[in-house]
Scaffold this motif. Structure first.
Motif, PDB file in Angstrom:
ATOM      1  N   ASP A  39      14.613   7.967  33.802  1.00 29.87           N
ATOM      2  CA  ASP A  39      14.549   7.013  34.913  1.00 29.87           C
ATOM      3  C   ASP A  39      13.381   7.348  35.834  1.00 29.87           C
ATOM      4  OD1 ASP A  39      15.376   4.815  36.366  1.00 29.87           O
ATOM      5  OD2 ASP A  39      16.628   6.024  37.692  1.00 29.87           O
ATOM      6  N   LYS A  40      12.194   7.430  35.266  1.00 31.54           N
ATOM      7  CA  LYS A  40      11.017   7.803  36.039  1.00 31.54           C
ATOM      8  C   LYS A  40       9.775   7.258  35.339  1.00 31.54           C
ATOM      9  CE  LYS A  40       9.038  11.997  38.021  1.00 31.54           C
ATOM     10  NZ  LYS A  40       9.135  13.451  38.068  1.00 31.54           N
ATOM     11  N   ILE A  41       8.802   6.834  36.106  1.00 28.76           N
ATOM     12  CA  ILE A  41       7.533   6.383  35.545  1.00 28.76           C
ATOM     13  C   ILE A  41       6.528   7.510  35.700  1.00 28.76           C
ATOM     14  CG2 ILE A  41       5.634   4.743  35.780  1.00 28.76           C
ATOM     15  CD1 ILE A  41       7.700   2.732  36.842  1.00 28.76           C
ATOM     16  N   SER A  42       5.861   7.855  34.602  1.00 29.75           N
ATOM     17  CA  SER A  42       4.856   8.914  34.673  1.00 29.75           C
ATOM     18  C   SER A  42       3.469   8.287  34.700  1.00 29.75           C
ATOM     19  CB  SER A  42       4.993   9.873  33.489  1.00 29.75           C
ATOM     20  OG  SER A  42       4.807   9.194  32.267  1.00 29.75           O
ATOM     21  N   LEU A  43       2.604   8.827  35.548  1.00 29.79           N
ATOM     22  CA  LEU A  43       1.228   8.352  35.673  1.00 29.79           C
ATOM     23  C   LEU A  43       0.273   9.391  35.117  1.00 29.79           C
ATOM     24  CD1 LEU A  43       1.285   6.868  39.277  1.00 29.79           C
ATOM     25  CD2 LEU A  43       1.409   5.628  37.122  1.00 29.79           C
ATOM     26  N   HIS A  44      -0.725   8.921  34.378  1.00 27.73           N
ATOM     27  CA  HIS A  44      -1.705   9.803  33.760  1.00 27.73           C
ATOM     28  C   HIS A  44      -3.094   9.204  33.951  1.00 27.73           C
ATOM     29  CE1 HIS A  44       1.632  11.780  31.610  1.00 27.73           C
ATOM     30  NE2 HIS A  44       2.123  10.550  31.548  1.00 27.73           N
ATOM     31  N   ARG A  45      -4.070  10.055  34.241  1.00 26.68           N
ATOM     32  CA  ARG A  45      -5.463   9.619  34.359  1.00 26.68           C
ATOM     33  C   ARG A  45      -6.250  10.152  33.172  1.00 26.68           C
ATOM     34  NH1 ARG A  45      -6.779   7.107  38.911  1.00 26.68           N
ATOM     35  NH2 ARG A  45      -5.560   7.519  40.763  1.00 26.68           N
ATOM     36  N   LEU A  46      -7.052   9.270  32.587  1.00 26.56           N
ATOM     37  CA  LEU A  46      -7.918   9.635  31.473  1.00 26.56           C
ATOM     38  C   LEU A  46      -9.337   9.208  31.806  1.00 26.56           C
ATOM     39  CD1 LEU A  46      -5.744   8.287  28.509  1.00 26.56           C
ATOM     40  CD2 LEU A  46      -5.946  10.657  29.234  1.00 26.56           C
ATOM     41  N   GLN A  47     -10.298   9.845  31.170  1.00 27.67           N
ATOM     42  CA  GLN A  47     -11.691   9.400  31.289  1.00 27.67           C
ATOM     43  C   GLN A  47     -11.805   8.008  30.672  1.00 27.67           C
ATOM     44  OE1 GLN A  47     -14.326  10.539  32.747  1.00 27.67           O
ATOM     45  NE2 GLN A  47     -13.644  12.584  33.295  1.00 27.67           N
ATOM     46  N   GLY A  48     -12.596   7.141  31.247  1.00 26.29           N
ATOM     47  CA  GLY A  48     -12.803   5.809  30.702  1.00 26.29           C
ATOM     48  C   GLY A  48     -13.301   5.880  29.264  1.00 26.29           C
ATOM     49  N   GLY A  49     -12.671   5.136  28.382  1.00 23.73           N
ATOM     50  CA  GLY A  49     -13.068   5.105  26.981  1.00 23.73           C
ATOM     51  C   GLY A  49     -12.445   6.182  26.113  1.00 23.73           C
ATOM     52  N   ASP A  50     -11.555   7.009  26.678  1.00 20.80           N
ATOM     53  CA  ASP A  50     -10.944   8.107  25.919  1.00 20.80           C
ATOM     54  C   ASP A  50      -9.784   7.583  25.073  1.00 20.80           C
ATOM     55  OD1 ASP A  50     -10.020  10.491  24.909  1.00 20.80           O
ATOM     56  OD2 ASP A  50      -9.377  11.311  26.839  1.00 20.80           O
ATOM     57  N   THR A  51     -10.117   6.885  23.984  1.00 19.95           N
ATOM     58  CA  THR A  51      -9.075   6.314  23.126  1.00 19.95           C
ATOM     59  C   THR A  51      -8.277   7.401  22.421  1.00 19.95           C
ATOM     60  OG1 THR A  51     -10.682   6.036  21.341  1.00 19.95           O
ATOM     61  CG2 THR A  51     -10.284   4.139  22.765  1.00 19.95           C
ATOM     62  N   GLU A  52      -8.919   8.493  22.057  1.00 22.87           N
ATOM     63  CA  GLU A  52      -8.192   9.597  21.407  1.00 22.87           C
ATOM     64  C   GLU A  52      -7.171  10.196  22.366  1.00 22.87           C
ATOM     65  OE1 GLU A  52     -10.684  12.512  19.558  1.00 22.87           O
ATOM     66  OE2 GLU A  52     -11.872  10.976  18.534  1.00 22.87           O
ATOM     67  N   GLY A  53      -7.553  10.365  23.621  1.00 23.87           N
ATOM     68  CA  GLY A  53      -6.627  10.882  24.625  1.00 23.87           C
ATOM     69  C   GLY A  53      -5.460   9.934  24.855  1.00 23.87           C
ATOM     70  N   LEU A  54      -5.744   8.636  24.864  1.00 19.51           N
ATOM     71  CA  LEU A  54      -4.696   7.633  25.047  1.00 19.51           C
ATOM     72  C   LEU A  54      -3.709   7.679  23.883  1.00 19.51           C
ATOM     73  CD1 LEU A  54      -3.450   5.256  26.559  1.00 19.51           C
ATOM     74  CD2 LEU A  54      -5.057   3.761  25.329  1.00 19.51           C
ATOM     75  N   MET A  55      -4.220   7.722  22.662  1.00 21.35           N
ATOM     76  CA  MET A  55      -3.346   7.777  21.494  1.00 21.35           C
ATOM     77  C   MET A  55      -2.531   9.072  21.476  1.00 21.35           C
ATOM     78  SD  MET A  55      -3.708   4.872  20.283  1.00 21.35           S
ATOM     79  CE  MET A  55      -2.695   5.067  18.854  1.00 21.35           C
ATOM     80  N   ALA A  56      -3.139  10.190  21.876  1.00 20.73           N
ATOM     81  CA  ALA A  56      -2.418  11.465  21.923  1.00 20.73           C
ATOM     82  C   ALA A  56      -1.303  11.402  22.972  1.00 20.73           C
ATOM     83  CB  ALA A  56      -3.384  12.604  22.240  1.00 20.73           C
ATOM     84  N   LEU A  57      -1.572  10.773  24.103  1.00 19.35           N
ATOM     85  CA  LEU A  57      -0.568  10.633  25.157  1.00 19.35           C
ATOM     86  C   LEU A  57       0.622   9.800  24.667  1.00 19.35           C
ATOM     87  CD1 LEU A  57       0.214  11.061  28.144  1.00 19.35           C
ATOM     88  CD2 LEU A  57      -1.090   8.985  28.651  1.00 19.35           C
ATOM     89  N   ILE A  58       0.334   8.690  23.985  1.00 16.63           N
ATOM     90  CA  ILE A  58       1.384   7.837  23.451  1.00 16.63           C
ATOM     91  C   ILE A  58       2.190   8.586  22.390  1.00 16.63           C
ATOM     92  CG2 ILE A  58       1.863   5.731  22.140  1.00 16.63           C
ATOM     93  CD1 ILE A  58      -0.670   4.555  23.525  1.00 16.63           C
ATOM     94  N   GLU A  59       1.509   9.280  21.500  1.00 10.72           N
ATOM     95  CA  GLU A  59       2.185  10.027  20.438  1.00 10.72           C
ATOM     96  C   GLU A  59       3.070  11.126  21.033  1.00 10.72           C
ATOM     97  OE1 GLU A  59       3.522  10.774  16.762  1.00 10.72           O
ATOM     98  OE2 GLU A  59       2.166   9.150  17.296  1.00 10.72           O
ATOM     99  N   HIS A  60       2.568  11.802  22.049  1.00  7.63           N
ATOM    100  CA  HIS A  60       3.354  12.857  22.712  1.00  7.63           C
ATOM    101  C   HIS A  60       4.615  12.267  23.333  1.00  7.63           C
ATOM    102  CE1 HIS A  60       4.293  16.473  24.945  1.00  7.63           C
ATOM    103  NE2 HIS A  60       4.347  15.746  26.041  1.00  7.63           N
ATOM    104  N   ARG A  61       4.495  11.087  23.943  1.00  8.04           N
ATOM    105  CA  ARG A  61       5.641  10.466  24.598  1.00  8.04           C
ATOM    106  C   ARG A  61       6.676  10.003  23.575  1.00  8.04           C
ATOM    107  NH1 ARG A  61       7.688   9.820  29.787  1.00  8.04           N
ATOM    108  NH2 ARG A  61       5.763  10.873  30.179  1.00  8.04           N
ATOM    109  N   ARG A  62       6.200   9.595  22.389  1.00 10.64           N
ATOM    110  CA  ARG A  62       7.139   9.179  21.339  1.00 10.64           C
ATOM    111  C   ARG A  62       8.023  10.326  20.946  1.00 10.64           C
ATOM    112  NH1 ARG A  62       4.257   5.908  16.574  1.00 10.64           N
ATOM    113  NH2 ARG A  62       2.389   5.917  17.760  1.00 10.64           N
TER     114      ARG A  62
END
Length: 62
Positions: A39-62
């Motif tokens: 019951d919480k929203i987590s916020l994360h900042r990534l460098q613009g264009g960091d698609t690998e970081g975004l995918m890693a974040l999503i995979e980690h959350r899964r």
């Protein structure tokens, strides 16, 4: 990468949904993730264009 074609194993035979919101700019990406299991929203900042970081974040959350 086409995420709709990725097959994932079932998690305890329940459908788990992760909600994600993105605020994109050239310099930074702000990612908000929410799962009904937490019951919480987590916020994360990534460098613009960091698609690998975004995918890693999503995979980690899964």
């Amino acid at each position: 990468m086409n995420l709709s074609s990725v097959a994932l194993p079932p998690v305890d035979k329940k459908t788990v949904t992760i909600f994600m919101a993105l605020e994109l700019s050239k310099s930074t990406w702000l990612v908000a993730l929410h799962s009904p299991a937490v019951d919480k929203i987590s916020l994360h900042r990534l460098q613009g264009g960091d698609t690998e970081g975004l995918m890693a974040l999503i995979e980690h959350r899964r």
